[in-house]
Design an enzyme around this catalytic site. Structure first.
Site, PDB file in Angstrom:
ATOM      1  N   TRP A   1     -11.891   4.332   1.229  1.00  0.00           N
ATOM      2  CA  TRP A   1     -10.637   3.615   1.465  1.00  0.00           C
ATOM      3  C   TRP A   1      -9.571   4.544   2.013  1.00  0.00           C
ATOM      4  CZ3 TRP A   1     -11.599  -1.099   2.191  1.00  0.00           C
ATOM      5  CH2 TRP A   1     -12.523  -1.788   1.413  1.00  0.00           C
TER       6      TRP A   1
ATOM      7  N   ASP B   1      -2.217   3.902  -2.340  1.00  0.00           N
ATOM      8  CA  ASP B   1      -3.005   2.673  -2.381  1.00  0.00           C
ATOM      9  C   ASP B   1      -3.567   2.583  -3.804  1.00  0.00           C
ATOM     10  OD1 ASP B   1      -4.940   0.711  -2.259  1.00  0.00           O
ATOM     11  OD2 ASP B   1      -6.165   1.696  -0.712  1.00  0.00           O
TER      12      ASP B   1
ATOM     13  N   LYS C   1      -8.500  -6.923  -7.299  1.00  0.00           N
ATOM     14  CA  LYS C   1      -9.296  -6.120  -8.234  1.00  0.00           C
ATOM     15  C   LYS C   1      -8.687  -6.148  -9.631  1.00  0.00           C
ATOM     16  CE  LYS C   1     -11.414  -3.942  -4.483  1.00  0.00           C
ATOM     17  NZ  LYS C   1     -10.995  -3.418  -3.190  1.00  0.00           N
TER      18      LYS C   1
HETATM   19  C1  PLP Z   1     -10.789  -3.061  -1.982  1.00  0.00           C
HETATM   20  C2  PLP Z   1      -9.907  -1.970  -1.594  1.00  0.00           C
HETATM   21  C3  PLP Z   1      -9.169  -1.999  -0.406  1.00  0.00           C
HETATM   22  C4  PLP Z   1      -9.298  -3.113   0.604  1.00  0.00           C
HETATM   23  O1  PLP Z   1      -8.579  -4.198   0.211  1.00  0.00           O
HETATM   24  P1  PLP Z   1      -8.462  -5.520   1.112  1.00  0.00           P
HETATM   25  O2  PLP Z   1      -7.481  -6.309   0.324  1.00  0.00           O
HETATM   26  O3  PLP Z   1      -9.840  -6.115   1.175  1.00  0.00           O
HETATM   27  O4  PLP Z   1      -7.971  -5.143   2.445  1.00  0.00           O
HETATM   28  C5  PLP Z   1      -8.318  -0.955  -0.129  1.00  0.00           C
HETATM   29  N1  PLP Z   1      -8.184   0.077  -0.978  1.00  0.00           N
HETATM   30  C6  PLP Z   1      -8.883   0.143  -2.145  1.00  0.00           C
HETATM   31  C7  PLP Z   1      -8.696   1.305  -3.051  1.00  0.00           C
HETATM   32  C8  PLP Z   1      -9.765  -0.877  -2.475  1.00  0.00           C
HETATM   33  O5  PLP Z   1     -10.462  -0.809  -3.621  1.00  0.00           O
END
Ligand code: PLP
Length: 361
Positions: free
Chosen positions: A102, A172, A196
């Site tokens: 990511w 993030d 998540k």
């Molecule tokens: C799942 C995930 C993403 C991607 O998220 P989307 O909402 O599908 O764009 C980005 N960063 C992390 C750490 C993730 O686990």
């Protein structure tokens, strides 16, 4: 109906209490005689919920109103691009710390916008087994910002303590936002896809401090502009109303449990149980992640052979344990134990792991 033991990595388990509440309110949101899916985002009832959700997040994180909370569509992946578009000024460099897929994807988008520096990477042969130490970071003087990924959903690593940096710190936190109390004031911007650890797919939660927001570039395409979204309280266009509503319910659920302190305690108990079982049978279950970098959200491990891993997954599925397959890029087993995953479920997994070693070890 039997609820599965849901270890999906994302979209992932939601608290049963939240689902039941949403179900009970579905036909009549706030006495409107309409569901939340059917009301105007310009209505007072909607806006009240929207604003309360923002306030509750600030409260849980201990932030003042110098932080704006935004709810945008497009997933965390869109923020990979919007962050540099808004905050990577001409002539400046953005520092990226690479700890997994990511963060690599976030960096790729930034490279398309401006100048970047890889402040650290822990990649070895395409894999990431740890978080870098503070003394490994090669930070740029006067950087536009430093970007990190707090929890690496695929590789199962997680920052234990966040680094000290001079430039604005951006994270993030898609897969571990609100899993424990932390010093949120250290960050100028946090973004997280909700699906998540915070709610359903469809909304990305963004927390941004005023001083960073003030530096956001002007003249961007409207929908790419953080300033536009912040100035319009995330109501410039139709927001993902239902997803925001569920995020609000999840935050209330966290508060009702005793806030982030209580949530951390529960999360530690789940993670410690899993890692304890892995370590106890270290000859059979192999943890690819260094001990000091272990994630309490995504616990990954390998078995001696891929055949055994397949057998493990097949037998687990028969016992209603869902979502244990490691990400397709790395294989193995991954147990995602976000806030809403129950300790009893983890106990079922560790009991299953014990039984599996006995029969196959
Ligand atoms: C799942 C995930 C993403 C991607 O998220 P989307 O909402 O599908 O764009 C980005 N960063 C992390 C750490 C993730 O686990």
């Amino acid at each position: 109906m039997k609820r599965a033991l849901n270890f999906n990595p994302g979209p992932a388990v939601l608290p049963l209490e939240v689902l039941k509440e949403a179900q009970a309110e579905l036909l009549d949101f706030a006495g409107t005689g309409m569901s939340i899916l059917e009301v105007s985002h310009r209505s007072a009832d909607y806006e009240k919920m929207h604003n309360e959700t923002q306030a509750l997040l600030r409260e849980l994180l201990g932030l003042g109103d110098n932080y704006k909370v935004m709810f945008l569509g497009g997933g965390a992946s869109t923020q990979f691009l919007m962050v540099p578009m808004n905050y990577l000024a001409e002539g400046k460099v953005a520092d990226y710390i690479l700890t997994g897929d990511w963060s690599r994807k976030a960096h790729k988008e930034a490279k398309g916008v401006g100048q970047t520096n890889v402040a650290a990477t822990t990649e070895v042969d395409g894999r990431f087994a740890r978080i870098p130490r503070q003394d490994e970071l090669k930070l740029t003087d006067g950087a536009a910002y430093v970007h990190l990924t707090s929890n690496n959903t695929i590789f199962g690593t997680q920052w234990q303590t966040f680094p000290d940096v001079k430039a604005p710190l951006i994270a993030d936190m898609s897969s571990d936002f609100c899993w424990r109390p932390f010093d949120a004031k250290k960050f100028s911007l946090i973004y997280a896809g909700a699906q998540k650890n915070m709610g359903p797919a469809g909304v990305t939660v963004i927390v941004v401090r005023d001083d960073l927001l003030a530096t956001a570039k002007a003249g961007l395409p409207t929908m790419m502009s953080h300033k536009v979204h912040a100035e319009n309280n995330s109501l410039f266009n139709t927001p993902p109303c239902f997803a925001i509503y569920l995020v609000g319910k999840v935050l209330k659920w966290i508060k009702g449990k005793g806030g982030l302190v209580a949530i951390e305690k529960a999360n530690r108990a789940k993670g410690d149980l899993l890692y304890g079982t892995i370590d106890k049978h270290a000859g059979f279950y192999k943890a690819p992640v260094e001990k000091g970098s272990r994630s309490y959200m995504n616990v990954v491990f390998r078995l001696p052979t891929e055949e055994l891993e397949k057998k493990f997954l097949d037998e687990a599925k028969k016992q209603s344990m869902i979502g244990l397959k490691g990400h397709r890029s790395v294989g193995g087993i991954r147990v995602s134990i976000y806030n809403a995953a129950l300790l009893e479920w983890v106990q079922s997994v560790t009991q299953f792991m014990e039984d599996f070693v006995k029969k196959n070890g």
